[in-house]
Design a protein around this motif. Structure first.
Motif, short mmCIF file in Angstrom:
data_model
loop_
_atom_site.label_atom_id
_atom_site.label_comp_id
_atom_site.label_asym_id
_atom_site.label_seq_id
_atom_site.Cartn_x
_atom_site.Cartn_y
_atom_site.Cartn_z
N CYS A 15 0.84 -1.20 0.00
CA CYS A 15 0.00 0.00 0.00
C CYS A 15 0.87 1.25 0.00
N ARG A 16 0.31 2.33 -0.50
CA ARG A 16 0.90 3.66 -0.36
C ARG A 16 0.22 4.32 0.84
N TYR A 17 0.99 5.07 1.61
CA TYR A 17 0.37 5.72 2.75
C TYR A 17 1.14 6.97 3.15
N LYS A 18 0.46 7.83 3.92
CA LYS A 18 1.06 9.00 4.53
C LYS A 18 0.71 9.01 6.02
N ILE A 19 1.64 9.49 6.83
CA ILE A 19 1.41 9.65 8.26
C ILE A 19 1.24 11.13 8.55
N LEU A 20 0.13 11.48 9.20
CA LEU A 20 -0.14 12.87 9.55
C LEU A 20 0.62 13.26 10.82
N PRO A 21 0.76 14.56 11.07
CA PRO A 21 1.49 15.00 12.27
C PRO A 21 0.93 14.42 13.57
N ASN A 22 -0.38 14.14 13.61
CA ASN A 22 -0.97 13.59 14.84
C ASN A 22 -0.84 12.07 14.92
N GLY A 23 -0.15 11.47 13.94
CA GLY A 23 0.07 10.02 13.95
C GLY A 23 -0.95 9.23 13.16
N ALA A 24 -2.01 9.87 12.71
CA ALA A 24 -3.02 9.17 11.91
C ALA A 24 -2.43 8.78 10.55
N GLN A 38 -3.18 7.72 6.47
CA GLN A 38 -4.09 7.69 5.32
C GLN A 38 -3.49 6.78 4.27
N VAL A 39 -4.19 5.70 3.98
CA VAL A 39 -3.79 4.81 2.89
C VAL A 39 -4.34 5.37 1.59
N MET A 40 -3.49 5.50 0.58
CA MET A 40 -3.89 6.16 -0.67
C MET A 40 -4.01 5.20 -1.85
N ALA A 41 -3.55 3.96 -1.68
CA ALA A 41 -3.67 2.99 -2.77
C ALA A 41 -3.29 1.62 -2.25
N PHE A 42 -3.93 0.60 -2.80
CA PHE A 42 -3.52 -0.77 -2.57
C PHE A 42 -2.84 -1.29 -3.83
N LEU A 43 -1.72 -1.96 -3.65
CA LEU A 43 -0.96 -2.52 -4.76
C LEU A 43 -1.06 -4.03 -4.72
N MET A 44 -1.41 -4.62 -5.85
CA MET A 44 -1.59 -6.05 -5.98
C MET A 44 -0.50 -6.65 -6.86
N PRO A 45 -0.43 -7.99 -6.93
CA PRO A 45 0.56 -8.61 -7.82
C PRO A 45 0.44 -8.07 -9.25
N GLY A 46 1.58 -7.64 -9.80
CA GLY A 46 1.61 -7.07 -11.14
C GLY A 46 1.71 -5.57 -11.16
N ASP A 47 1.50 -4.94 -10.01
CA ASP A 47 1.52 -3.48 -9.97
C ASP A 47 2.95 -2.95 -9.85
N CYS A 48 3.16 -1.79 -10.47
CA CYS A 48 4.46 -1.13 -10.51
C CYS A 48 4.35 0.18 -9.74
N CYS A 49 5.37 0.52 -8.97
CA CYS A 49 5.31 1.70 -8.10
C CYS A 49 6.12 2.85 -8.66
N ASP A 50 5.47 3.96 -8.92
CA ASP A 50 6.13 5.25 -9.11
C ASP A 50 7.15 5.26 -10.25
N LEU A 51 6.64 5.16 -11.47
CA LEU A 51 7.49 5.12 -12.65
C LEU A 51 8.34 6.37 -12.80
N GLU A 105 -3.81 6.55 -11.99
CA GLU A 105 -4.29 7.91 -11.76
C GLU A 105 -5.81 7.97 -11.76
N GLY A 106 -6.43 7.18 -12.65
CA GLY A 106 -7.89 7.11 -12.67
C GLY A 106 -8.43 6.53 -11.37
N THR A 107 -7.73 5.54 -10.84
CA THR A 107 -8.13 4.94 -9.57
C THR A 107 -8.03 5.95 -8.44
N MET A 108 -6.97 6.74 -8.44
CA MET A 108 -6.83 7.77 -7.41
C MET A 108 -7.96 8.80 -7.50
#
Length: 240
Positions: free
Chosen positions: A58-67, A69-82, A132-135
């Motif tokens: 998964c892609r994620y960000k951590i907020l200043p308060n520790g929360a 946010q997951v922004m994407a799930f990556l499955m077999p076959g997926d490529c990260c950040d071309l 990008e469409g998924t996002m």
């Protein structure tokens, strides 16, 4: 064992045997990664292109308060950040959710691969446009879909994506994502998510238990979600 990355790209371009051989060579350095391991973290210098061959991430960000946010799930076959190598530092983190098999391709090697194999380049660009469409669909869910619509929509998406890579069985598939992680992806608390999942179960649309999703009434789930698969730019395979 099938190479899911090659299978995915074959959906977007008519790859030659030479193209496939080049992709096999590029992903031949795949390594096993333990669950909950960060491949790269926010603030790091961009590294190689990561290709998930087995497992989920998964892609994620951590907020200043520790929360989180997951922004994407990556499955077999997926490529990260071309193209993220053009930036000075990562603006998000990538973590494997399950034990995974991940290949790494050096940025220069990836550029050379796409230069020498234009059909691979075309397929990679289309795959990125689908991401990008998924996002955009996730942003729409966060801004305009109700809680039950949001959950139902994500379940439809994950089922369809799993089905397109052959990981479903009838209307059932293994969903190796905890309710806490799903809540982080949906912008909900785990308690609220649990209530919505119960509502969907009582409606007869779907059941999520112990990492397994069963869609008991696909038509109803699609109607609740208002789901239109056009943003995935691929069609469901016909089930025999």
């Amino acid at each position: 064992m099938p190479n899911r990355f090659i299978e995915k790209l074959c959906n977007f371009a008519d790859l030659s045997s030479e193209d496939e051989d080049a992709l096999l060579l590029a992903t031949s350095n795949a390594k096993k990664i333990s669950a909950r391991t960060d491949l790269i973290r926010e603030g790091d210098r961009p590294g190689p292109v990561f290709i998930v061959l087995e497992g989920w991430a998964c892609r994620y960000k951590i907020l200043p308060n520790g929360a989180r946010q997951v922004m994407a799930f990556l499955m077999p076959g997926d490529c990260c950040d071309l193209h993220i190598g053009l930036l000075d530092e990562m603006d998000h983190s990538i973590q494997v959710i399950t034990p995974a098999l991940v290949a790494t391709v050096d940025r220069d090697a990836m550029d050379l691969l796409m230069e020498r194999h234009p059909r691979i380049a075309r397929a990679m660009y289309i795959a990125q446009l689908v991401d990008e469409g998924t996002m955009r669909s996730w942003i729409t869910s966060m801004g305009r879909r109700t809680s039950i619509e949001r959950v139902a929509h994500l379940m439809c998406e994950l089922y369809l994506r799993s089905r397109n890579i052959g990981l479903t069985f009838d209307h059932h598939f293994i969903l190796p994502v905890s309710q806490v992680l799903l809540a982080d992806a949906l912008g909900m608390t785990p308690v609220h998510l649990n209530r919505v999942l119960k509502e969907l179960r009582l409606s007869g649309a779907m059941t999520l238990e112990r990492g397994s999703l069963v869609i008991t009434d696909p038509t109803k789930l699609v109607q609740i979600a208002g789901f239109d698969e056009n943003y995935l730019h691929r069609r469901m395979r016909v089930v025999a």
